[in-house]
Design a protein around this motif. Structure first.
Motif, PDB file in Angstrom:
ATOM      1  N   GLY A  96       7.374  -3.053  -8.815  1.00  0.00           N
ATOM      2  CA  GLY A  96       6.356  -3.112  -9.853  1.00  0.00           C
ATOM      3  C   GLY A  96       5.065  -2.426  -9.457  1.00  0.00           C
ATOM      4  O   GLY A  96       4.439  -1.732 -10.275  1.00  0.00           O
ATOM      5  N   GLU A  97       4.642  -2.605  -8.213  1.00  0.00           N
ATOM      6  CA  GLU A  97       3.408  -1.976  -7.732  1.00  0.00           C
ATOM      7  C   GLU A  97       3.524  -0.461  -7.737  1.00  0.00           C
ATOM      8  O   GLU A  97       2.584   0.246  -8.123  1.00  0.00           O
ATOM      9  CB  GLU A  97       3.066  -2.467  -6.324  1.00  0.00           C
ATOM     10  CG  GLU A  97       2.605  -3.900  -6.273  1.00  0.00           C
ATOM     11  CD  GLU A  97       1.249  -4.118  -6.943  1.00  0.00           C
ATOM     12  OE1 GLU A  97       0.376  -3.231  -6.850  1.00  0.00           O
ATOM     13  OE2 GLU A  97       1.074  -5.180  -7.552  1.00  0.00           O
ATOM     14  N   MET A  98       4.668   0.040  -7.296  1.00  0.00           N
ATOM     15  CA  MET A  98       4.882   1.482  -7.260  1.00  0.00           C
ATOM     16  C   MET A  98       4.867   2.061  -8.678  1.00  0.00           C
ATOM     17  O   MET A  98       4.213   3.075  -8.943  1.00  0.00           O
ATOM     18  CB  MET A  98       6.217   1.791  -6.583  1.00  0.00           C
ATOM     19  CG  MET A  98       6.591   3.246  -6.586  1.00  0.00           C
ATOM     20  SD  MET A  98       8.246   3.507  -5.904  1.00  0.00           S
ATOM     21  CE  MET A  98       9.252   2.489  -6.978  1.00  0.00           C
ATOM     22  N   ALA A  99       5.585   1.411  -9.587  1.00  0.00           N
ATOM     23  CA  ALA A  99       5.644   1.887 -10.972  1.00  0.00           C
ATOM     24  C   ALA A  99       4.262   1.872 -11.617  1.00  0.00           C
ATOM     25  O   ALA A  99       3.863   2.832 -12.279  1.00  0.00           O
ATOM     26  CB  ALA A  99       6.623   1.051 -11.774  1.00  0.00           C
ATOM     27  N   SER A 100       3.524   0.788 -11.421  1.00  0.00           N
ATOM     28  CA  SER A 100       2.184   0.682 -12.009  1.00  0.00           C
ATOM     29  C   SER A 100       1.262   1.761 -11.459  1.00  0.00           C
ATOM     30  O   SER A 100       0.493   2.378 -12.212  1.00  0.00           O
ATOM     31  CB  SER A 100       1.586  -0.698 -11.740  1.00  0.00           C
ATOM     32  OG  SER A 100       2.297  -1.687 -12.453  1.00  0.00           O
ATOM     33  N   ALA A 101       1.328   2.002 -10.149  1.00  0.00           N
ATOM     34  CA  ALA A 101       0.475   3.027  -9.540  1.00  0.00           C
ATOM     35  C   ALA A 101       0.804   4.403 -10.097  1.00  0.00           C
ATOM     36  O   ALA A 101      -0.092   5.207 -10.370  1.00  0.00           O
ATOM     37  CB  ALA A 101       0.636   3.010  -8.020  1.00  0.00           C
ATOM     38  N   GLU A 147       0.831  -1.203   0.000  1.00  0.00           N
ATOM     39  CA  GLU A 147       0.000   0.000   0.000  1.00  0.00           C
ATOM     40  C   GLU A 147       0.869   1.258   0.000  1.00  0.00           C
ATOM     41  O   GLU A 147       0.576   2.227  -0.699  1.00  0.00           O
ATOM     42  CB  GLU A 147      -0.952  -0.001   1.200  1.00  0.00           C
ATOM     43  CG  GLU A 147      -1.893   1.173   1.230  1.00  0.00           C
ATOM     44  CD  GLU A 147      -2.718   1.348  -0.036  1.00  0.00           C
ATOM     45  OE1 GLU A 147      -2.955   2.516  -0.413  1.00  0.00           O
ATOM     46  OE2 GLU A 147      -3.109   0.347  -0.666  1.00  0.00           O
ATOM     47  N   ALA A 148       1.958   1.248   0.764  1.00  0.00           N
ATOM     48  CA  ALA A 148       2.858   2.406   0.793  1.00  0.00           C
ATOM     49  C   ALA A 148       3.516   2.621  -0.562  1.00  0.00           C
ATOM     50  O   ALA A 148       3.665   3.761  -1.016  1.00  0.00           O
ATOM     51  CB  ALA A 148       3.925   2.215   1.876  1.00  0.00           C
ATOM     52  N   ALA A 149       3.910   1.533  -1.221  1.00  0.00           N
ATOM     53  CA  ALA A 149       4.514   1.647  -2.554  1.00  0.00           C
ATOM     54  C   ALA A 149       3.514   2.242  -3.548  1.00  0.00           C
ATOM     55  O   ALA A 149       3.857   3.127  -4.338  1.00  0.00           O
ATOM     56  CB  ALA A 149       4.998   0.278  -3.028  1.00  0.00           C
ATOM     57  N   ARG A 150       2.279   1.778  -3.489  1.00  0.00           N
ATOM     58  CA  ARG A 150       1.240   2.317  -4.379  1.00  0.00           C
ATOM     59  C   ARG A 150       0.981   3.794  -4.084  1.00  0.00           C
ATOM     60  O   ARG A 150       0.869   4.613  -5.003  1.00  0.00           O
ATOM     61  CB  ARG A 150      -0.055   1.525  -4.207  1.00  0.00           C
ATOM     62  CG  ARG A 150       0.014   0.116  -4.740  1.00  0.00           C
ATOM     63  CD  ARG A 150      -1.331  -0.593  -4.570  1.00  0.00           C
ATOM     64  NE  ARG A 150      -1.185  -2.004  -4.824  1.00  0.00           N
ATOM     65  CZ  ARG A 150      -1.471  -2.966  -3.946  1.00  0.00           C
ATOM     66  NH1 ARG A 150      -1.961  -2.662  -2.747  1.00  0.00           N
ATOM     67  NH2 ARG A 150      -1.300  -4.226  -4.271  1.00  0.00           N
ATOM     68  N   ARG A 151       0.858   4.137  -2.794  1.00  0.00           N
ATOM     69  CA  ARG A 151       0.596   5.533  -2.414  1.00  0.00           C
ATOM     70  C   ARG A 151       1.719   6.446  -2.879  1.00  0.00           C
ATOM     71  O   ARG A 151       1.468   7.552  -3.359  1.00  0.00           O
ATOM     72  CB  ARG A 151       0.425   5.659  -0.891  1.00  0.00           C
ATOM     73  CG  ARG A 151      -0.962   5.292  -0.407  1.00  0.00           C
ATOM     74  CD  ARG A 151      -1.249   5.753   1.028  1.00  0.00           C
ATOM     75  NE  ARG A 151      -0.104   5.868   1.916  1.00  0.00           N
ATOM     76  CZ  ARG A 151       0.301   4.957   2.786  1.00  0.00           C
ATOM     77  NH1 ARG A 151      -0.352   3.814   2.910  1.00  0.00           N
ATOM     78  NH2 ARG A 151       1.342   5.160   3.559  1.00  0.00           N
TER      79      ARG A 151
END
Length: 192
Positions: free
Chosen positions: A46-51, A19-23
């Motif tokens: 990957g999650e951070m980049a996609s978000a 969740e922190a990576a996405r935020r």
């Protein structure tokens, strides 16, 4: 402004890390701050980049050819640079960025954090470095660093210049307002 983010290629055991990576990815896009990272589609990376991409942000990946050939690269990035070595990867990411943030991660993330911090200590760059301390992930590491300072191996100013926060928005603001201290000689005359 572009910020290089170091973080895990795995997701960790707590959903709060993802969740922190996405935020953070969403925040960078909202604030029109470019994201520079290791180019992987896996884990927090990957999650951070996609978000960030899904929120309309600019994402620049830098990945070694060996990892690219294993099909670990994130598809659809704004830019993807393929380099030969991990050393070239870190150097390019550092050159592209105006500041750094470290999220939770393993040994590779810690190595990146300490190398960038050491480069600053040696006067190679004066870019700010922030630690996003999600759920107290880095509490014990920070305790050890202060222990190292108390034992005479780390200078206090080198610890104070590491910006630490649990809130990505606050950390981003602190990075934007960072004023670098003049680089000091890292060995005293009595140590040479």
């Amino acid at each position: 402004m572009k910020i290089c983010v170091f973080c895990g290629s795995s997701s960790g055991v707590r959903s709060e890390y993802l969740e922190a990576a996405r935020r953070l990815g969403q925040l960078l896009a909202q604030e029109r701050v470019g994201l520079v990272y290791g180019g992987s589609r896996l884990g927090l990376m990957g999650e951070m980049a996609s978000a960030c991409l899904n929120a309309g942000g600019q994402v620049i990946g830098v990945i070694p050819r060996g990892l690219m050939e294993r099909e670990l690269a994130h598809q659809g990035l704004t830019e993807l640079h393929v380099v030969e070595t991990m050393h070239q990867r870190k150097a390019m990411m550092a050159d592209l960025a105006h500041a750094f943030i470290t999220l939770p991660g393993g040994l590779g993330t810690l190595e990146e954090l300490f190398e960038i911090r050491t480069w600053s200590q040696l006067g190679i760059h004066q870019k700010p470095l922030g630690l996003l301390n999600v759920e107290g992930y880095y509490d014990k590491l920070l305790g050890f660093l202060w222990h190292s300072q108390g034992e005479g191996f780390t200078r206090r100013e080198n610890l104070w210049s590491l910006l630490v926060d649990q809130d990505p928005r606050v950390l981003l603001e602190r990075l934007r307002n960072y004023q670098a201290l003049p680089a000091k000689q890292w060995l005293s005359n009595r140590e040479t």
